[in-house]
Design a protein around this motif. Structure first.
Motif, mmCIF file in Angstrom:
data_model
loop_
_atom_site.group_PDB
_atom_site.id
_atom_site.type_symbol
_atom_site.label_atom_id
_atom_site.label_comp_id
_atom_site.label_asym_id
_atom_site.label_seq_id
_atom_site.Cartn_x
_atom_site.Cartn_y
_atom_site.Cartn_z
ATOM 1 N N LEU A 57 0.942 -1.281 -0.134
ATOM 2 C CA LEU A 57 0.008 0.163 0.056
ATOM 3 C C LEU A 57 0.956 1.185 0.033
ATOM 4 C CD1 LEU A 57 -2.534 -0.754 2.683
ATOM 5 C CD2 LEU A 57 -2.957 -0.642 0.191
ATOM 6 N N PRO A 58 0.389 2.506 -0.656
ATOM 7 C CA PRO A 58 1.148 3.364 -0.440
ATOM 8 C C PRO A 58 1.083 4.167 1.005
ATOM 9 C CG PRO A 58 -0.973 4.080 -1.621
ATOM 10 C CD PRO A 58 -0.859 2.292 -1.360
ATOM 11 N N ALA A 62 -3.824 5.378 9.477
ATOM 12 C CA ALA A 62 -5.105 4.478 9.857
ATOM 13 C C ALA A 62 -6.212 5.370 10.712
ATOM 14 C CB ALA A 62 -4.432 3.479 10.981
ATOM 15 N N VAL A 63 -7.267 4.924 10.533
ATOM 16 C CA VAL A 63 -8.452 5.446 11.224
ATOM 17 C C VAL A 63 -9.180 4.472 12.172
ATOM 18 C CG1 VAL A 63 -8.861 7.323 9.459
ATOM 19 C CG2 VAL A 63 -10.015 5.198 9.130
ATOM 20 N N ASN A 64 -8.579 3.248 12.346
ATOM 21 C CA ASN A 64 -9.376 2.269 13.183
ATOM 22 C C ASN A 64 -9.047 2.772 14.621
ATOM 23 O OD1 ASN A 64 -7.012 0.564 14.188
ATOM 24 N ND2 ASN A 64 -6.598 0.559 12.271
ATOM 25 N N PRO A 65 -10.130 2.186 15.313
ATOM 26 C CA PRO A 65 -9.758 2.816 17.040
ATOM 27 C C PRO A 65 -8.503 2.316 17.518
ATOM 28 C CG PRO A 65 -11.874 1.230 16.574
ATOM 29 C CD PRO A 65 -11.147 1.474 15.146
ATOM 30 N N VAL A 66 -8.058 1.229 17.166
ATOM 31 C CA VAL A 66 -6.740 0.676 17.771
ATOM 32 C C VAL A 66 -5.527 1.410 17.555
ATOM 33 C CG1 VAL A 66 -5.219 -1.413 18.027
ATOM 34 C CG2 VAL A 66 -7.643 -1.604 17.969
ATOM 35 N N ASN A 67 -5.426 1.884 16.314
ATOM 36 C CA ASN A 67 -4.193 2.476 15.621
ATOM 37 C C ASN A 67 -4.520 3.830 15.102
ATOM 38 O OD1 ASN A 67 -2.176 0.536 16.089
ATOM 39 N ND2 ASN A 67 -3.331 -0.862 14.707
ATOM 40 N N PRO A 71 0.602 6.065 10.915
ATOM 41 C CA PRO A 71 1.011 5.896 9.768
ATOM 42 C C PRO A 71 1.025 4.117 9.391
ATOM 43 C CG PRO A 71 2.741 6.950 10.691
ATOM 44 C CD PRO A 71 1.660 6.858 11.614
ATOM 45 N N SER A 72 0.617 3.535 8.371
ATOM 46 C CA SER A 72 0.859 2.458 7.993
ATOM 47 C C SER A 72 0.364 1.338 8.967
ATOM 48 C CB SER A 72 2.550 2.127 7.610
ATOM 49 O OG SER A 72 2.733 3.114 6.685
ATOM 50 N N LYS A 73 -0.618 1.583 9.728
ATOM 51 C CA LYS A 73 -0.953 0.631 10.892
ATOM 52 C C LYS A 73 -2.580 0.397 10.410
ATOM 53 C CE LYS A 73 2.477 0.078 13.670
ATOM 54 N NZ LYS A 73 2.975 -1.210 14.259
ATOM 55 N N LEU A 74 -2.782 -0.056 9.262
ATOM 56 C CA LEU A 74 -4.112 -0.233 8.874
ATOM 57 C C LEU A 74 -4.551 -1.759 9.168
ATOM 58 C CD1 LEU A 74 -3.155 2.210 7.052
ATOM 59 C CD2 LEU A 74 -4.687 1.302 5.326
ATOM 60 N N SER A 75 -6.133 -1.843 9.319
ATOM 61 C CA SER A 75 -6.658 -2.868 9.623
ATOM 62 C C SER A 75 -6.944 -3.734 8.106
ATOM 63 C CB SER A 75 -8.071 -2.944 10.307
ATOM 64 O OG SER A 75 -9.085 -2.083 9.318
#
Length: 84
Positions: A57-58, A62-67, A71-75
């Motif tokens: 991924l470029p 992240a916008v998930n509640p955990v992270n 940056p670069s910590k996507l679900s």
């Protein structure tokens, strides 16, 4: 793992980032996401995952509640949505 897959694979083993040029692969063969913790990558049997077109991924945040905000910590759901 041992089944053939010709689609796009979001993987840390990718050598290129997802791009608009991958639209045909997505439309014809679909998308797969390797669901794992980046801290435990050594446990993933990447040798068995050679099929498909591996992509990174470029830079994304992240916008998930955990992270949230990291940056670069996507679900997996965020990664798949960003790819589509």
């Amino acid at each position: 793992l041992k089944q053939p897959f010709r689609g796009l694979v979001l993987s840390p083993n990718g050598t290129t980032s997802v791009s608009p040029a991958d639209a045909t692969i997505l439309a014809d063969s679909g998308l797969s996401v390797i669901d794992c913790s980046w801290a435990r990558l050594e446990e993933i049997p990447f040798r068995q995952m050679r099929a498909g077109h591996h992509r990174l991924l470029p830079f994304l945040v992240a916008v998930n509640p955990v992270n949230y905000g990291k940056p670069s910590k996507l679900s997996c759901a965020e990664a798949a949505a960003a790819t589509l």
